[in-house]
Motif scaffolding. Sequence first.
Motif, short mmCIF file in Angstrom:
data_model
loop_
_atom_site.label_atom_id
_atom_site.label_comp_id
_atom_site.label_asym_id
_atom_site.label_seq_id
_atom_site.Cartn_x
_atom_site.Cartn_y
_atom_site.Cartn_z
N LEU A 48 0.96 -0.98 0.07
CA LEU A 48 -0.19 -0.55 0.18
C LEU A 48 0.76 0.82 0.58
O LEU A 48 0.41 2.20 -0.72
CB LEU A 48 -1.24 -0.02 1.11
CG LEU A 48 -1.50 -1.05 1.15
CD1 LEU A 48 -2.81 -1.70 2.54
CD2 LEU A 48 -3.57 -0.59 0.15
N GLN A 49 2.20 0.95 0.68
CA GLN A 49 2.68 2.29 1.03
C GLN A 49 3.84 2.42 -0.31
O GLN A 49 3.19 3.43 -1.13
CB GLN A 49 3.84 1.95 1.90
CG GLN A 49 4.53 2.72 2.84
CD GLN A 49 4.69 1.93 4.21
OE1 GLN A 49 5.01 1.09 4.24
NE2 GLN A 49 5.60 3.35 4.66
N PHE A 50 3.82 1.69 -1.11
CA PHE A 50 4.69 2.10 -2.58
C PHE A 50 3.17 2.65 -3.42
O PHE A 50 3.52 3.33 -4.22
CB PHE A 50 5.10 0.28 -3.76
CG PHE A 50 6.07 0.76 -3.89
CD1 PHE A 50 7.58 1.07 -4.38
CD2 PHE A 50 5.04 0.57 -5.76
CE1 PHE A 50 7.82 0.67 -5.58
CE2 PHE A 50 6.02 1.13 -6.94
CZ PHE A 50 7.28 1.05 -6.59
N ARG B 237 0.80 4.14 -3.09
CA ARG B 237 0.63 5.94 -3.21
C ARG B 237 2.31 6.50 -3.64
O ARG B 237 1.59 7.39 -3.45
CB ARG B 237 0.42 6.48 -1.10
CG ARG B 237 -0.83 5.77 -0.75
CD ARG B 237 -1.69 6.41 -1.21
NE ARG B 237 -2.31 7.59 -0.76
CZ ARG B 237 -2.66 7.40 -0.10
NH1 ARG B 237 -3.75 6.83 0.25
NH2 ARG B 237 -3.32 9.04 0.10
N SER B 238 3.25 5.92 -3.28
CA SER B 238 4.25 6.32 -4.60
C SER B 238 3.94 6.88 -5.47
O SER B 238 4.66 7.37 -6.47
CB SER B 238 5.65 6.07 -3.72
OG SER B 238 5.41 4.89 -4.04
N LEU B 239 2.99 5.88 -6.08
CA LEU B 239 3.46 5.93 -7.65
C LEU B 239 1.60 6.54 -8.32
O LEU B 239 1.26 6.99 -8.92
CB LEU B 239 2.84 4.49 -7.93
CG LEU B 239 2.40 3.69 -8.97
CD1 LEU B 239 3.99 4.41 -10.01
CD2 LEU B 239 1.73 2.35 -10.12
N TRP C 225 0.48 6.68 8.50
CA TRP C 225 -0.23 6.20 7.10
C TRP C 225 0.15 7.25 6.19
O TRP C 225 -0.10 7.40 5.14
CB TRP C 225 -1.16 5.77 7.05
CG TRP C 225 -2.11 5.53 6.73
CD1 TRP C 225 -3.36 6.14 6.22
CD2 TRP C 225 -2.02 4.60 5.18
NE1 TRP C 225 -3.73 5.54 5.01
CE2 TRP C 225 -3.57 4.70 4.46
CE3 TRP C 225 -1.11 3.91 4.94
CZ2 TRP C 225 -2.89 4.22 2.93
CZ3 TRP C 225 -1.05 3.12 4.10
CH2 TRP C 225 -1.99 3.25 2.98
N PHE D 158 1.99 8.31 3.69
CA PHE D 158 2.14 7.76 2.22
C PHE D 158 1.44 8.48 1.13
O PHE D 158 2.71 7.51 0.43
CB PHE D 158 1.37 6.73 2.19
CG PHE D 158 1.23 5.48 3.46
CD1 PHE D 158 2.38 5.31 4.55
CD2 PHE D 158 1.06 3.95 3.41
CE1 PHE D 158 2.54 4.68 5.43
CE2 PHE D 158 0.85 3.26 4.23
CZ PHE D 158 1.57 3.26 5.75
N GLY D 159 1.21 9.34 1.15
CA GLY D 159 0.82 10.06 0.36
C GLY D 159 1.64 10.64 -0.32
O GLY D 159 2.32 11.22 -1.03
N VAL D 160 2.81 11.73 0.62
CA VAL D 160 4.34 11.69 -0.42
C VAL D 160 4.83 10.93 -1.54
O VAL D 160 5.75 10.37 -1.10
CB VAL D 160 5.15 12.12 0.67
CG1 VAL D 160 6.05 12.77 0.50
CG2 VAL D 160 4.52 12.75 2.36
N ALA D 161 4.58 11.07 -3.30
CA ALA D 161 5.39 10.88 -3.57
C ALA D 161 7.70 10.30 -4.00
O ALA D 161 7.71 11.53 -3.38
CB ALA D 161 4.98 10.92 -5.30
N LYS D 162 7.52 9.26 -2.84
CA LYS D 162 8.59 9.00 -3.63
C LYS D 162 9.50 9.22 -4.56
O LYS D 162 8.73 8.68 -5.64
CB LYS D 162 9.34 7.73 -2.15
CG LYS D 162 9.14 7.60 -1.21
CD LYS D 162 10.96 6.75 -0.70
CE LYS D 162 9.83 5.65 -0.36
NZ LYS D 162 10.20 4.55 0.59
N HIS E 110 11.80 6.88 -6.48
CA HIS E 110 12.70 6.32 -6.69
C HIS E 110 13.86 6.16 -7.39
O HIS E 110 13.19 7.11 -8.94
CB HIS E 110 11.73 4.92 -6.83
CG HIS E 110 10.71 5.10 -6.35
ND1 HIS E 110 10.36 4.16 -5.53
CD2 HIS E 110 9.44 4.92 -6.11
CE1 HIS E 110 9.29 4.27 -4.30
NE2 HIS E 110 8.56 4.66 -5.04
N SER F 17 6.61 7.77 -15.84
CA SER F 17 5.47 7.83 -14.91
C SER F 17 5.31 7.58 -13.98
O SER F 17 4.74 7.80 -12.71
CB SER F 17 3.91 7.08 -15.54
OG SER F 17 4.40 5.73 -14.71
N LEU F 18 6.93 7.13 -12.99
CA LEU F 18 6.58 6.76 -11.68
C LEU F 18 8.37 7.82 -11.06
O LEU F 18 8.43 7.63 -10.24
CB LEU F 18 7.36 5.53 -11.38
CG LEU F 18 8.19 4.48 -10.02
CD1 LEU F 18 6.38 4.32 -9.50
CD2 LEU F 18 8.39 2.96 -10.46
#
Lengths: 620, 620
Positions: free
Chosen positions: A500-502, A504-506, B474, B477-481, B483, B505-506
């Motif tokens: 789920l965490q991943f 949200r980064s997408l 939780w 989580f919304g913060v886009a890492k 990668h 897109s990622l």
Amino acid sequence: MAISLRHLIVGSPLRTAEQVHQRLTKAKALAIFSSDALSSVAYATEEILLVLVVAGTAALRLSMPIALTITGLLVVVATSYYQTIHGYPSGGGAYIVAHENLGAWPGLVAAAALLIDYVLTVAVSITAGIVAVTSAAPELLPWRVHLCLLAILLIAWGNLRGVRESGTLFAIPTYAFIILFLLLILVGLFRLATGSLTAASAAPLPVDIGGSATLTTLLVLRAFASGCTAMTGVEAISNGVPAFEKPEADNAGKTLVVMAALLATMFLGITLLARALDVVPVEHESVVSQIGRQVFGAGSLYLALQAATALILVLAANTAFADFPRLSSILARDGYAPRQLANMGDRLVFSNGITALAVLAALLIIIFGGRTHGLIPLYAVGVFLSFTLSQAGMVRHWQKTHAAGWRLKAVINGVGAVATGIVLCVVVESKFTHGAWIIVLLVPALVVLFRSVQSHYLDMRQQVSLQEGEVGHWSQFGVAKSHKVVVPISGLNRAALEALQFSRSLSDDVTAVIVDVDTASTERLREVWKAWGFDIPLVVLDSPYRSVVRPLLAYLEETDRREPERGLAVVILPEIVPARWWQNLLHNQTTLQLKAVLLFRQERHSAPRVVINVPYRLQQ
Amino acid sequence: MAISLRHLIVGSPLRTAEQVHQRLTKAKALAIFSSDALSSVAYATEEILLVLVVAGTAALRLSMPIALTITGLLVVVATSYYQTIHGYPSGGGAYIVAHENLGAWPGLVAAAALLIDYVLTVAVSITAGIVAVTSAAPELLPWRVHLCLLAILLIAWGNLRGVRESGTLFAIPTYAFIILFLLLILVGLFRLATGSLTAASAAPLPVDIGGSATLTTLLVLRAFASGCTAMTGVEAISNGVPAFEKPEADNAGKTLVVMAALLATMFLGITLLARALDVVPVEHESVVSQIGRQVFGAGSLYLALQAATALILVLAANTAFADFPRLSSILARDGYAPRQLANMGDRLVFSNGITALAVLAALLIIIFGGRTHGLIPLYAVGVFLSFTLSQAGMVRHWQKTHAAGWRLKAVINGVGAVATGIVLCVVVESKFTHGAWIIVLLVPALVVLFRSVQSHYLDMRQQVSLQEGEVGHWSQFGVAKSHKVVVPISGLNRAALEALQFSRSLSDDVTAVIVDVDTASTERLREVWKAWGFDIPLVVLDSPYRSVVRPLLAYLEETDRREPERGLAVVILPEIVPARWWQNLLHNQTTLQLKAVLLFRQERHSAPRVVINVPYRLQQ
């Protein structure tokens, strides 16, 4: 761990640059290339007798005329191949000769016949080799099949490690076999002439066997067809011309002559002895062993004969382990076979081809219960099919090249092609119901397979290849799409949380999905979901048939239908990665199934979709 | 396509709600539950004779005393199980009784013994059933193993479809077997008494066999141990009490008495006839067949006897196909076995357990070459181990429950436990070198396996379970890492383009990587990459050993080391999805290998990482 285990078994990897080539003297080349051909005298005579004995022991008198006919044929074929050697000094296997001169289809037919024959060479040689062992040690008879499989395993292992075709190593058993066999014939004929050995004393079984069938022409042809297995392997030298010392073609030609002469002598000699001693084929002991026991007595010379016979048959099988992977890698490079057959493994050998050959030969041996006899009718068809195509290809070759004296050469190869073509027809006709039909079906099936593999690779190349103009939109790639993301979970645990965490980064559009296979725990999850304040929507799917995969697929398809303009939903799968490999058996069965279905599904509304595995690693 | 094929073979799925239960009359229950026990008289006598004959045919006179001892033991065991039936009216298999009363370890030992025995029941019953067929039709003898495998395949198929234990269907062969066997004994004894049948006329072989061994106590004990296989299956009724009509325990008890009486009569009768007719066991015909042929003549009654024998043995194997999956699903639910064994398949049966049993039994039959005799020493150990544990458990049960008359009941079960325990020791001791050692090693190995599976599941649950406080982050989580993304490609094609497109897109930090296995084409790619203006960096990796996977892994590890604070790099794999399933063999071998390594790798610096499959679908 799996990798280091592999290194222990097959040895550490070799650099591409370490590939070396070795040139062979005529004596060593004879040892390497003739094991397949010469070893067939260990069973060819027996196969003739086995067919004839059905019409009673009296019919065995025909074995000598049949053997003489086969020897005549051998002279024709050897002469033909002598020419092939000079026409293709770079190595002229039947596939290459037929493909170059007759076109793709005949080439593929030859390739199919050759591949089948390599498998049969291994199966027949190994079973015959083990018969040589069990003839001398009948107490091993119940372990016949096990011994065959063990032998295949050892040979395959040696080849995976990359045993070079070491001339010295091969020379010992081959020359031992030649010497002992010639000695057997000489001593046998001498003792017969001096009367110290007589047929009457020898007959191992009452003479009233068989006689149930009458001696028809078909039966004689069938015996001839069985005996023709004596000629398998004659083509080996023509494939290996480049391995000879210079001048390659001359040396190879001389070696071929010597080999053919030896083969003819040994085959005729053993058939003559079998007749003179009234040997009748029996289940538990080979004909050669019966002759050896009578001529040499049951002493050490006899044991040496059996040992040499077993060893040369193993060498013959080993030859196929070099040829089968080599031919399949050529086919793979030409696009007719799966690409992985063209990959050189760690040890600079075509590992996939070696493994495939070992598995196929082992299966054949298991199916036929370790009996050489059942495999023989299958064997001769492929051999003569490739002989015929190769000789016919040579006729075209001479017509095209117009080399010096090409007319005579074309006529000689033409005679060879016609002779082997006729034998091919005889073999197919007389052995059709005895197993030849399998090959008659299998060859076209393989050819169709080669063709479809090729057309698939061509289609694919066309479909995936890119032209310059097509990538004009590249600059737009940077725009992040907002994917629809679906995360199937089985409960609320750390693995699910990682996924789920991943997710949200997408994307901001994430849905968690659970399939309701256990209503009580699903209800609990719903409560926890609310209580812990997850802002991702949780969808619960019903499953009347207890399947997890099908409701999920239906949900994904429905999601795609709702907003078709946004494309397919991306699926993120939580995956538990155990600390030890065997624990994988205890996890992820559903995930695995789901991945396979998402990726390979063929049905209408469901294109394959982007699947993301987010692993959660266990510590113990 | 695979799914619809499966539906065709095993039938369409059944809803969970369709599960039904059937109550059985005593007559039907006898047919269902006694096939295993009664069918063993088809081979038990022969096994006694086979051991004794080693000491010469004179030793065969001991067969009758041995059979009488076994019958005495049968009375003790049946009495014990009569009590189990009343103590566990809900069904008291050895695992349940031992687990509840003696603790987890003895329970698991019983479970291991039972699972092994179910496999052996299938292997022994099927081979003995096929012996009944080949005794009447010796021309089928070479196909012995094939026939056994075919029978297993058919039974497994029936069970995967979910054949209910239909009383009517089962009743016919069971009662036919009982009637024909009793008739055989009656007619045989009558003809012997009236003198129309004598031993002298019957001896099928010269009487000078064997005699090589002397008649030691060990040999007699070994014969006794072999004969004890007559008692296998006696426990079946006690497992199935809930299937009886009310009052369940009473009806089950009565059925057990009838079954034991029939078993004793048939076993003693056939042993007596074998003695009276001087039957000597031979390789190619069963003892029962020899007796049947002499008593009935080779007519239709004899054929009916052989047919009924074969059928009841098949039914006995079928019993194991119900019991093995049921027990393994109980073990799976208790966490001792892989979870997938607890899954009900489409047809409401435990498909994985059924398949596992079929495969294991087939392997045993192949290894032992379709010979019952070799399996017998393995068989008796497990049977008596579970008998002993079950009876010992019942002693504890009575001590704990203090039911009416519990002292007497405890004593009776105690006698049973001691008697079967002694027999267990005799069997292990006398048969140790003949194969019993396999079971002596296998049972503890299985128990250790059960335990490690359980401790793994417990560890895992602890590691992945979440507590409320832990999910406090939780909202973040919304913060886009951003990668680090790596896209391995094999060239510039549409599949690679899809993957690169998705990668953008990622994240903005994307690197394309190619392993240089073909320098020329890599050079071309480098040029095209520049010419077409890709702004993603392209990294070229060397590969001296031709491996694609290893250089990639090394590169990923290096990437991770460079910026450890940003976490592991995400890998995006382009994947070609062919239009037909067989084409998968022609693609993605490297991708598959890479996925496996990325997900399951165990070494230090390499945690499993997020792997994204971006598919590109071929059209034909």
